[in-house]
Design a protein around this motif. Sequence first.
Motif, mmCIF file in Angstrom:
data_model
loop_
_atom_site.group_PDB
_atom_site.id
_atom_site.type_symbol
_atom_site.label_atom_id
_atom_site.label_comp_id
_atom_site.label_asym_id
_atom_site.label_seq_id
_atom_site.Cartn_x
_atom_site.Cartn_y
_atom_site.Cartn_z
ATOM 1 N N GLU A 9 -15.809 36.194 50.827
ATOM 2 C CA GLU A 9 -14.558 35.783 51.467
ATOM 3 C C GLU A 9 -13.989 36.836 52.406
ATOM 4 O OE1 GLU A 9 -13.521 36.920 47.144
ATOM 5 O OE2 GLU A 9 -15.163 35.964 48.245
ATOM 6 N N ASP A 10 -14.550 38.053 52.377
ATOM 7 C CA ASP A 10 -14.106 39.095 53.298
ATOM 8 C C ASP A 10 -14.856 39.062 54.623
ATOM 9 O OD1 ASP A 10 -12.272 39.997 51.460
ATOM 10 O OD2 ASP A 10 -13.582 41.540 50.624
ATOM 11 N N ARG A 11 -15.896 38.211 54.713
ATOM 12 C CA ARG A 11 -16.577 38.045 55.994
ATOM 13 C C ARG A 11 -15.665 37.335 56.991
ATOM 14 N NH1 ARG A 11 -22.094 34.966 54.508
ATOM 15 N NH2 ARG A 11 -20.680 33.793 53.157
ATOM 16 N N GLY A 12 -15.989 37.498 58.263
ATOM 17 C CA GLY A 12 -15.317 36.689 59.269
ATOM 18 C C GLY A 12 -15.914 35.298 59.266
ATOM 19 N N GLY A 13 -15.375 34.441 60.118
ATOM 20 C CA GLY A 13 -15.938 33.102 60.200
ATOM 21 C C GLY A 13 -14.924 32.081 60.652
ATOM 22 N N SER A 29 -14.610 35.589 68.144
ATOM 23 C CA SER A 29 -13.199 35.977 68.015
ATOM 24 C C SER A 29 -12.934 36.857 66.798
ATOM 25 C CB SER A 29 -12.320 34.727 67.926
ATOM 26 O OG SER A 29 -12.670 33.949 66.793
ATOM 27 N N TYR A 30 -13.944 37.085 65.951
ATOM 28 C CA TYR A 30 -13.769 37.924 64.759
ATOM 29 C C TYR A 30 -14.114 39.370 65.100
ATOM 30 C CZ TYR A 30 -14.841 40.183 60.319
ATOM 31 O OH TYR A 30 -14.892 41.067 59.264
ATOM 32 N N TYR A 31 -13.185 40.272 64.778
ATOM 33 C CA TYR A 31 -13.440 41.691 64.999
ATOM 34 C C TYR A 31 -12.965 42.489 63.796
ATOM 35 C CZ TYR A 31 -13.204 46.454 66.705
ATOM 36 O OH TYR A 31 -13.368 47.806 66.826
ATOM 37 N N HIS A 32 -13.845 43.376 63.315
ATOM 38 C CA HIS A 32 -13.501 44.311 62.248
ATOM 39 C C HIS A 32 -14.111 45.657 62.610
ATOM 40 C CE1 HIS A 32 -12.915 46.241 58.436
ATOM 41 N NE2 HIS A 32 -12.450 45.138 57.866
ATOM 42 N N CYS A 40 -29.569 49.188 63.050
ATOM 43 C CA CYS A 40 -29.883 48.377 64.223
ATOM 44 C C CYS A 40 -29.415 46.935 64.080
ATOM 45 C CB CYS A 40 -31.382 48.422 64.514
ATOM 46 S SG CYS A 40 -32.413 47.726 63.196
ATOM 47 N N LEU A 41 -28.862 46.552 62.914
ATOM 48 C CA LEU A 41 -28.367 45.188 62.712
ATOM 49 C C LEU A 41 -27.045 44.997 63.444
ATOM 50 C CD1 LEU A 41 -28.923 44.257 58.953
ATOM 51 C CD2 LEU A 41 -29.871 43.105 60.952
ATOM 52 N N ARG A 42 -26.975 43.971 64.277
ATOM 53 C CA ARG A 42 -25.763 43.717 65.038
ATOM 54 C C ARG A 42 -25.086 42.402 64.649
ATOM 55 N NH1 ARG A 42 -21.798 42.582 66.337
ATOM 56 N NH2 ARG A 42 -20.688 42.655 68.323
ATOM 57 N N VAL A 43 -25.862 41.398 64.230
ATOM 58 C CA VAL A 43 -25.308 40.081 63.880
ATOM 59 C C VAL A 43 -26.046 39.529 62.671
ATOM 60 C CG1 VAL A 43 -25.079 37.661 64.619
ATOM 61 C CG2 VAL A 43 -24.592 39.508 66.237
ATOM 62 N N ILE A 44 -25.297 39.046 61.686
ATOM 63 C CA ILE A 44 -25.827 38.148 60.659
ATOM 64 C C ILE A 44 -24.798 37.028 60.512
ATOM 65 C CG2 ILE A 44 -26.668 37.831 58.305
ATOM 66 C CD1 ILE A 44 -27.068 40.844 58.112
ATOM 67 N N ASN A 45 -25.103 35.894 61.086
ATOM 68 C CA ASN A 45 -24.228 34.728 60.983
ATOM 69 C C ASN A 45 -24.866 33.706 60.054
ATOM 70 O OD1 ASN A 45 -22.507 35.913 62.811
ATOM 71 N ND2 ASN A 45 -23.118 34.624 64.542
ATOM 72 N N GLU A 46 -24.110 33.263 59.063
ATOM 73 C CA GLU A 46 -24.579 32.179 58.200
ATOM 74 C C GLU A 46 -23.979 30.890 58.741
ATOM 75 O OE1 GLU A 46 -25.199 31.057 53.489
ATOM 76 O OE2 GLU A 46 -24.015 32.821 54.014
#
Length: 275
Positions: A9-13, A29-32, A40-46
């Motif tokens: 629940e602390d992930r953006g989305g 629009s999510y920024y943390h 080297c990981l930049r994105v993990i979107n579920e």
Amino acid sequence: MQFKFRASEDRGGADHGWLKTFHTFSFASYYHPQYEQFGCLRVINEDRVAPKTGFPTHPHREAEIFSYIISGELSHKDTMGNVETMKRGDIQMTSGGTGIAHSEYNDHPTNPVHFLQIWALPNKRGLEPKYLTRHFTDERKKDRLAHIVAPVGYEGVQEVRECEGLTPIHAPLHFFASLLSPSKSVTHTLLPSINGKATKKLYIQLIQSSGYNTESAAKDGKNGPLVQISSGAQSAKLGEGDGVFITSGKTGEEVIIENVGNRVGEVVVFEMDDE
């Protein structure tokens, strides 16, 4: 090693109707500021995409992008002429290089598609764009860690469109997946660095397979998978969608992953060289 737990629940989305998504790192629009990238990981979107909808044609460059299909079907088209519909077990790698444009649609009339969209920063700029696919059955992942993605140059990696081997990536990144049964465990041994770095990073996540839910996932294991991650004195318990960031790992050290819940859990492991 040092563990840093992050709850689902602390992930953006966001829920856009046609797209329901969680972001591990800053995206759209999510920024943390603490979660812009990890190694080297930049994105993990579920992502979950509704039937007959999807992402229209859009460009990428200087990024290694791969999709890990969990359920449903995802149709891909790109400016190099590649057209393909991927299903569970398929993995698709797009090496953006100097530039490529693609679209990703769920053409199925009734079923949503659920997949991980992953971006890594390449270890070399100006690469020729490429598109590659592989397939990994559930049997290969059952109560074991299937090695799915590995850096170009690693043993067994071939840069061809389709084959039975590992999926190549132009980044110091390995990706593994397991379908872990209740009471079963697997052990991951950290691999040698490809860049001669002294320490390694790991990110481990339990996929949120029960459905899109912005509330806290069950953490007691009574209604689903619950995975214990441990190494020495460090440990973390992951419910669906939870993850743990691991730093200061060294080649040969071990991380134990155990399902202490009551349902099969799909676990993904990212291992990369430190910066």
